[in-house]
Every structure is written in structure tokens, then in C-alpha cells.
Design a protein around this motif. Structure first.
Motif, PDB file in Angstrom:
ATOM      1  N   LEU A 174      -3.678 -16.168  14.557  1.00 14.00           N
ATOM      2  CA  LEU A 174      -2.357 -16.665  14.930  1.00 14.00           C
ATOM      3  C   LEU A 174      -1.653 -15.737  15.910  1.00 14.00           C
ATOM      4  CD1 LEU A 174      -1.140 -17.740  11.392  1.00 14.00           C
ATOM      5  CD2 LEU A 174      -2.008 -19.227  13.201  1.00 14.00           C
ATOM      6  N   GLY A 175      -1.705 -14.470  15.631  1.00 20.16           N
ATOM      7  CA  GLY A 175      -1.029 -13.494  16.473  1.00 20.16           C
ATOM      8  C   GLY A 175      -1.318 -12.101  15.973  1.00 20.16           C
ATOM      9  N   ILE A 176      -0.930 -11.135  16.769  1.00 22.04           N
ATOM     10  CA  ILE A 176      -1.191  -9.754  16.398  1.00 22.04           C
ATOM     11  C   ILE A 176       0.050  -8.899  16.629  1.00 22.04           C
ATOM     12  CG2 ILE A 176      -2.236  -9.233  18.680  1.00 22.04           C
ATOM     13  CD1 ILE A 176      -4.181  -7.386  16.899  1.00 22.04           C
ATOM     14  N   PHE A 177       0.409  -8.144  15.610  1.00 20.16           N
ATOM     15  CA  PHE A 177       1.507  -7.194  15.693  1.00 20.16           C
ATOM     16  C   PHE A 177       0.937  -5.913  16.293  1.00 20.16           C
ATOM     17  CE2 PHE A 177       2.403 -10.016  12.095  1.00 20.16           C
ATOM     18  CZ  PHE A 177       3.678 -10.471  12.420  1.00 20.16           C
ATOM     19  N   THR A 178       1.274  -5.648  17.548  1.00 20.91           N
ATOM     20  CA  THR A 178       0.623  -4.572  18.300  1.00 20.91           C
ATOM     21  C   THR A 178       1.404  -3.265  18.318  1.00 20.91           C
ATOM     22  OG1 THR A 178       1.606  -5.419  20.340  1.00 20.91           O
ATOM     23  CG2 THR A 178      -0.630  -6.160  19.803  1.00 20.91           C
ATOM     24  N   GLY A 179       2.587  -3.219  17.713  1.00 23.88           N
ATOM     25  CA  GLY A 179       3.319  -1.964  17.600  1.00 23.88           C
ATOM     26  C   GLY A 179       3.528  -1.279  18.926  1.00 23.88           C
ATOM     27  N   GLY A 180       2.888  -0.142  19.101  1.00 23.06           N
ATOM     28  CA  GLY A 180       2.970   0.630  20.335  1.00 23.06           C
ATOM     29  C   GLY A 180       1.637   0.700  21.052  1.00 23.06           C
ATOM     30  N   SER A 181       0.803  -0.309  20.878  1.00 20.83           N
ATOM     31  CA  SER A 181      -0.448  -0.378  21.624  1.00 20.83           C
ATOM     32  C   SER A 181      -0.220  -1.275  22.839  1.00 20.83           C
ATOM     33  CB  SER A 181      -1.572  -0.895  20.718  1.00 20.83           C
ATOM     34  OG  SER A 181      -2.807  -0.842  21.393  1.00 20.83           O
ATOM     35  N   LEU A 182      -0.692  -2.497  22.811  1.00 15.84           N
ATOM     36  CA  LEU A 182      -0.428  -3.446  23.896  1.00 15.84           C
ATOM     37  C   LEU A 182       1.011  -3.934  23.790  1.00 15.84           C
ATOM     38  CD1 LEU A 182      -1.511  -5.265  26.218  1.00 15.84           C
ATOM     39  CD2 LEU A 182      -2.146  -6.919  24.443  1.00 15.84           C
ATOM     40  N   ILE A 183       1.810  -3.715  24.835  1.00 17.08           N
ATOM     41  CA  ILE A 183       3.170  -4.237  24.893  1.00 17.08           C
ATOM     42  C   ILE A 183       3.292  -5.092  26.149  1.00 17.08           C
ATOM     43  CG2 ILE A 183       4.138  -2.350  23.525  1.00 17.08           C
ATOM     44  CD1 ILE A 183       5.099  -1.012  26.004  1.00 17.08           C
ATOM     45  N   VAL A 184       4.379  -5.814  26.280  1.00 20.83           N
ATOM     46  CA  VAL A 184       4.491  -6.775  27.378  1.00 20.83           C
ATOM     47  C   VAL A 184       4.415  -6.048  28.720  1.00 20.83           C
ATOM     48  CG1 VAL A 184       5.934  -8.532  28.462  1.00 20.83           C
ATOM     49  CG2 VAL A 184       5.836  -8.364  25.966  1.00 20.83           C
TER      50      VAL A 184
ATOM     51  N   SER B  80       2.532  -3.716  29.723  1.00 20.04           N
ATOM     52  CA  SER B  80       2.310  -2.276  29.726  1.00 20.04           C
ATOM     53  C   SER B  80       1.595  -1.866  28.451  1.00 20.04           C
ATOM     54  CB  SER B  80       3.654  -1.532  29.870  1.00 20.04           C
ATOM     55  OG  SER B  80       3.455  -0.153  30.101  1.00 20.04           O
ATOM     56  N   ALA B  81       1.622  -0.577  28.181  1.00 23.10           N
ATOM     57  CA  ALA B  81       1.155   0.004  26.922  1.00 23.10           C
ATOM     58  C   ALA B  81       2.069   1.172  26.620  1.00 23.10           C
ATOM     59  CB  ALA B  81      -0.293   0.479  27.040  1.00 23.10           C
ATOM     60  N   ALA B  82       2.236   1.475  25.350  1.00 23.14           N
ATOM     61  CA  ALA B  82       3.172   2.534  24.983  1.00 23.14           C
ATOM     62  C   ALA B  82       2.631   3.911  25.356  1.00 23.14           C
ATOM     63  CB  ALA B  82       3.489   2.474  23.493  1.00 23.14           C
ATOM     64  N   ARG B  83       3.551   4.841  25.478  1.00 20.32           N
ATOM     65  CA  ARG B  83       3.247   6.186  25.953  1.00 20.32           C
ATOM     66  C   ARG B  83       2.287   6.916  25.014  1.00 20.32           C
ATOM     67  NH1 ARG B  83       8.487   8.164  27.338  1.00 20.32           N
ATOM     68  NH2 ARG B  83       7.340   9.953  28.140  1.00 20.32           N
TER      69      ARG B  83
ATOM     70  N   PRO C  68       4.727  -7.221  19.980  1.00 19.27           N
ATOM     71  CA  PRO C  68       4.847  -5.757  20.023  1.00 19.27           C
ATOM     72  C   PRO C  68       6.130  -5.283  19.313  1.00 19.27           C
ATOM     73  CG  PRO C  68       4.773  -6.750  22.237  1.00 19.27           C
ATOM     74  CD  PRO C  68       5.080  -7.820  21.265  1.00 19.27           C
ATOM     75  N   THR C  69       6.151  -4.025  18.992  1.00 21.16           N
ATOM     76  CA  THR C  69       7.378  -3.390  18.488  1.00 21.16           C
ATOM     77  C   THR C  69       8.223  -2.892  19.652  1.00 21.16           C
ATOM     78  OG1 THR C  69       6.320  -2.755  16.424  1.00 21.16           O
ATOM     79  CG2 THR C  69       8.289  -1.519  17.061  1.00 21.16           C
ATOM     80  N   HIS C  70       7.624  -2.141  20.556  1.00 16.87           N
ATOM     81  CA  HIS C  70       8.375  -1.579  21.674  1.00 16.87           C
ATOM     82  C   HIS C  70       8.548  -2.623  22.775  1.00 16.87           C
ATOM     83  CE1 HIS C  70       8.111   2.107  19.589  1.00 16.87           C
ATOM     84  NE2 HIS C  70       6.826   2.306  19.823  1.00 16.87           N
ATOM     85  N   GLY C  71       9.800  -2.716  23.286  1.00 17.99           N
ATOM     86  CA  GLY C  71      10.109  -3.671  24.338  1.00 17.99           C
ATOM     87  C   GLY C  71      11.043  -3.063  25.361  1.00 17.99           C
ATOM     88  N   ALA C  72      11.604  -3.885  26.203  1.00 19.77           N
ATOM     89  CA  ALA C  72      12.474  -3.410  27.277  1.00 19.77           C
ATOM     90  C   ALA C  72      13.597  -2.558  26.703  1.00 19.77           C
ATOM     91  CB  ALA C  72      13.048  -4.594  28.032  1.00 19.77           C
ATOM     92  N   GLY C  73      13.806  -1.394  27.312  1.00 23.83           N
ATOM     93  CA  GLY C  73      14.831  -0.473  26.852  1.00 23.83           C
ATOM     94  C   GLY C  73      14.306   0.623  25.948  1.00 23.83           C
ATOM     95  N   SER C  74      13.045   0.514  25.530  1.00 22.78           N
ATOM     96  CA  SER C  74      12.464   1.540  24.662  1.00 22.78           C
ATOM     97  C   SER C  74      11.977   2.718  25.498  1.00 22.78           C
ATOM     98  CB  SER C  74      11.289   0.961  23.879  1.00 22.78           C
ATOM     99  OG  SER C  74      10.572   1.992  23.226  1.00 22.78           O
ATOM    100  N   PHE C  75      12.271   3.937  25.023  1.00 21.55           N
ATOM    101  CA  PHE C  75      11.752   5.128  25.689  1.00 21.55           C
ATOM    102  C   PHE C  75      10.286   5.371  25.344  1.00 21.55           C
ATOM    103  CE2 PHE C  75      16.226   6.016  26.423  1.00 21.55           C
ATOM    104  CZ  PHE C  75      16.193   6.574  27.689  1.00 21.55           C
ATOM    105  N   CYS C  76       9.688   4.476  24.574  1.00 17.43           N
ATOM    106  CA  CYS C  76       8.251   4.557  24.332  1.00 17.43           C
ATOM    107  C   CYS C  76       7.469   3.883  25.454  1.00 17.43           C
ATOM    108  CB  CYS C  76       7.903   3.968  22.969  1.00 17.43           C
ATOM    109  SG  CYS C  76       8.375   5.046  21.592  1.00 17.43           S
ATOM    110  N   SER C  77       8.130   3.734  26.604  1.00 16.04           N
ATOM    111  CA  SER C  77       7.494   3.339  27.866  1.00 16.04           C
ATOM    112  C   SER C  77       7.305   1.851  28.040  1.00 16.04           C
ATOM    113  CB  SER C  77       6.165   4.058  28.073  1.00 16.04           C
ATOM    114  OG  SER C  77       6.392   5.401  28.343  1.00 16.04           O
ATOM    115  N   ALA C  78       8.268   1.069  27.602  1.00 16.51           N
ATOM    116  CA  ALA C  78       8.244  -0.352  27.941  1.00 16.51           C
ATOM    117  C   ALA C  78       8.907  -0.548  29.293  1.00 16.51           C
ATOM    118  CB  ALA C  78       8.982  -1.158  26.875  1.00 16.51           C
TER     119      ALA C  78
END
Length: 459
Positions: free
Chosen positions: A132-142, A144-147, A181-191
């Protein structure tokens, strides 16, 4: 149960740029993914549906907020789901790669996706054999990918290579698989900037530049080139989340303090934080106080510019809510909150104490002053005043001696610039003005065009 789109409720923290998720399991129970310590939005969403949180899953040891999983275990009896490799020091169901959890019809499968952290898991939601879907946290983000630099410079390259392999693994899922994903626009985790917070595997394969690079070396180069600075408190929170934040048994309060108590606290090493709008701070403030206007980004700058070891006292406006200060501070682990100045600046002055003021000027009154831009590197590169001096707010205190004489300090609107001015005033500067506006206002007032590119003039 069958899965419908309305079973999944995104819970967005605009200030930190993150999304948590609440999954209605259809039987009065719910799964929470990457819930933060501030559970207000989650409780509202769960209350509307009469849900109790049965599972609280964390994709990784978060650096930007304290996890709410322990609180959910305390309040709802939730089973905490997390990576076995994280060695968390509190009760949890420790998961390894491809371990599965029966949610009562749906299944959650853990996939090892290191990179953002070395113990990172993504959680694949299955309805039978259907992904159905995958909760990617700080791996694959929209897009990009997290820092990958949160565990120190000596691990950054290694983790970037792990991130490359993790994204390739996720890209093997069916194209229609939703990406949450968990991290999105505005996150300093590199979104990156943008409005979309969720995606699909197919959309990411088509649009994510990090999935279009030809090989691992090119991926590492591209990812590391995108990394900007991040708040200082990120270096502390991963370990706090590993140990587990203590459950809160009541809403913490912000005690009322008389002016004399505030004066004594500051003399003993406490710090005063003025949360009023920038214009109010400029008109008159407690000398030595730090201006951080109370808004969505309040927690970010509190954690970037102040230690978590000093007692904090707050100067507020009459219409500001002290509980909002407490919630934002607590969600990043700042708990030494001594109180708030009773009666605000009026009480401070009535007690015979001095106040300081800061020049807050419109663009047409800023001529002749060096232009100090304190925005982030990416913002500066997108468009800045020609000849401006660029020092990010996060490093300004250490570089205060390098700031040119008589600057006008600027950001995008004035809030961060006022914070910068308060740091410089604390360092002894008395020649500071703050721009009420941003670079476009300044350029328009002085008949200039903004220029693009990094590498602004440094003192």
C-alpha cells in the motif's frame, strides 16, 4: 480490514517541517508513525475517531524532535516499534530487516534503510500481498533524501553510500506504492523547498534527482553538496531519544516571576528570551535578552542558539500563550524553563530597570549601511543584495567580531534579523539596525537587482 485513503491521517508540524502519521486500523485502534512529544494534533485526530494508539513506530532516532512513542506507551499502552540496532533503553519491540508486525488485517514490514542514521528502518504497509505504501522517515523523501552528516563528519561519506543503497532498494517497490516520508519542506534534515509532502515510488523515480544520478559516487557528490547547516541541538537529541524522554504526567507550567526574580536569574547565568514580535522587541527590551519571536520556527531557533543547560525566562506580550512556549521547548528537550516575566516590559520598567532599543528601519532608511544577510545559504544563493555580507544566523554569535561597523541586518522579513541583532547587542555592539523587510524590499527601494549564486562577501 481493507485500506482506504482516509484511514491514514498526516499530522504536519510546519515549524519543524515534519509529518507524523496516524493510521486508523478500523477496530478502535491506531498506529502512530514518528509521533513527536507534542501530541496535541494526534490526540485531536484520534479523538475524532475514538481511537486508542496501539502501536507507536519510530523510523529512526530522531535528531530534530523528541519522540512521543514513550508517552504513547505510558498513556495508551502502545507497543513501541523500533529498530533493534538503535539499542533503545526502554521497553519496545525490537525489529530487524524484514520483520513483520500484524496490525490486525494489515501488516507492517520493517525494511533496513540506513543512511540518515545507521539504524534507520522504513515501514512497508501491506494488505495481503499488496504494497500500500511505505513510511520512509528520513530515507527517501520528496525529490531528495535526508542528510547523512548527523553522526559526525567521519561517518558522513559512509552513510551517504548507505543512503544510496537504501534509495535503490526502495525504488524496487511497485511504482504505485505510496511514499510517506517524515521529513518534508522546511525540515533542516535536508528536505528541498516545495509543497508536496507525500509521493509515490513511480513519481520519485521520474522526478527525484538523486534517483537519476548514474552511480554511487555521483549520488554521494550530489547529496553532500546539498547539505546546509543544521541546528546545534540536533547533536544532542538522538541520544535523548535512545534513552527515551521521561513521560509527562501533567502539562508543564511557566511560572510567573517578578522583575527582581528575573534580574537575579540573569545575574546567576540564566537567559532571557523575548518572544514578542520583532517590532515590539525593537521598541524596548530587557538588556541582554535574546529575541526569538513566538512562531512556528520558535523551537528551531531556541535549540540552535541557546544551550539546554541554562535556566530560561521569557518576556511575552499580553496576547501570547505561555503554554505554546512550553510545548515548543519541551518537544526539543528544553525543560529548564524558569518562568515568565509577570506584567512584561511594563513591569520591568516599573521596577526601575533599564531597557534597550534597536533601530528597526524600512528599506529607504537603510542607505549607506553595510548589508548583513543572515539567511541560510540556499536562501542567499536564490537571490541577494549585491555586495552584501553573508553570515548565517546560526554561526553569527561566533563571528560577531567579524561583522562590519554599522550594519543593517536582514533576513527574509525581519524576525531572524532581530534575533541576530539581539545576539550582536549581547556581544557589545550598539551600532546595529534591523531591516523591516527583506532583500527584495531593499533592492526595490535602492534601484538595484538581486543577484543569484553562493559565496557572498565575507568580512
Amino acid at each position: 480490514m481493507g485500506f482506504a485513503d482516509d484511514h491514514l491521517i498526516p499530522l504536519v508540524d510546519e515549524g519543524l517541517g515534519n509529518s507524523a502519521y496516524l493510521l486508523d486500523l478500523g477496530d478502535g485502534r491506531a498506529l502512530a508513525i514518528d509521533a513527536g512529544r507534542d501530541l496535541r494534533a494526534l490526540r485531536t485526530a484520534a479523538g475524532r475517531r475514538g481511537l486508542t494508539v496501539a502501536f507507536a513506530a519510530d523510523t529512526h532516532l530522531h535528531a530534530d524532535f523528541l519522540s512521543g512513542a514513550v508517552q504513547l506507551a505510558h498513556e495508551d499502552g502502545a507497543t513501541v516499534l523500533a529498530s533493534a540496532a538503535g539499542h533503545r533503553a526502554f521497553p519496545h519491540q525490537a525489529l530487524a530487516d524484514r520483520d513483520e508486525v500484524d496490525l490486525g488485517g494489515l501488516v507492517l514490514r520493517a525494511l533496513s534503510t540506513p543512511g540518515h542514521t545507521d539504524e534507520h528502518l522504513s515501514f512497508l504497509l501491506l494488505d495481503g500481498a499488496r504494497e500500500l505504501g511505505i513510511f520512509t522517515g528520513g530515507s527517501l523523501i520528496v525529490n531528495s533524501a535526508a542528510r547523512t552528516d548527523l553522526l559526525g563528519p567521519e561517518r558522513t561519506g559512509e552513510l551517504a553510500r548507505a543512503q544510496y543503497r537504501s534509495l535503490r532498494r526502495l525504488a524496487e517497490l511497485p511504482d504505485q506504492t505510496a511514499v510517506w516520508p517524515t521529513h518534508g519542506a522546511g525540515s533542516f534534515c535536508s528536505a528541498p523547498p516545495g509543497t508536496e509532502r507525500t509521493s509515490t515510488i513511480g513519481a520519485e523515480k521520474r522526478a527525484n534527482p538523486l534517483l537519476a544520478v548514474p552511480d554511487e559516487d555521483a549520488f554521494v557528490e550530489a547529496l553532500l553538496a546539498s547539505l546546509g547547516t543544521y541546528p546545534a541541538y540536533f547533536d544532542r537529541l538522538g541520544e535523548l531519544n535512545r534513552r527515551g524522554p521521561a513521560p509527562l504526567t501533567a502539562q508543564p507550567l511557566l511560572p510567573a516571576l517578578a522583575a527582581a526574580e528575573v534580574r537575579t536569574l540573569m545575574a546567576d547565568g540564566g537567559r532571557a528570551v523575548d518572544v514578542r514580535p520583532a517590532a515590539d522587541y525593537a521598541a524596548g527590551h530587557v538588556p541582554g535578552s535574546l529575541s526569538i519571536p513566538l512562531r512556528g520556527r520558535f523551537a528551531t531557533w531556541l535549540g540552535w542558539l541557546l544551550p539546554d543547560t541554562a535556566p530560561l525566562v521569557f518576556v511575552m506580550g499580553e496576547d501570547q500563550d505561555p503554554s505554546e512556549i512550553v510545548r515548543q521547548a519541551y518537544k526539543i528537550g528544553y525543560e529548564r524553563l524558569a518562568g515568565r516575566l509577570t506584567g512584561g516590559m511594563n513591569a520591568w520598567l516599573a521596577d526601575g530597570n533599564p531597557q534597550a532599543t534597536t533601530a528597526f528601519v524600512t528599506a529607504d532608511r537603510a542607505a549607506g549601511r553595510p548589508y548583513l544577510d543572515v539567511r541560510q545559504e540556499a536562501e542567499f544563493a536564490a537571490g541577494h543584495v549585491p555586495g552584501s555580507v553573508h553570515i548565517e544566523l546560526g554561526v553569527l554569535e561566533a563571528a560577531a567580531a567579524d561583522v562590519p561597523a554599522g550594519p543593517v541586518v536582514a533576513c527574509g522579513h525581519g524576525e531572524r534579523a532581530m534575533t541576530a541583532a539581539s545576539l550582536l547587542e549581547r556581544a557589545g555592539r550598539t551600532d546595529i539596525a534591523v531591516l523591516d523587510g527583506g532583500p527584495a524590499d531593499y533592492a526595490a527601494a535602492h534601484g538595484r537587482r538581486l543577484v543569484q549564486g553562493a559565496g557572498g562577501r565575507r568580512p
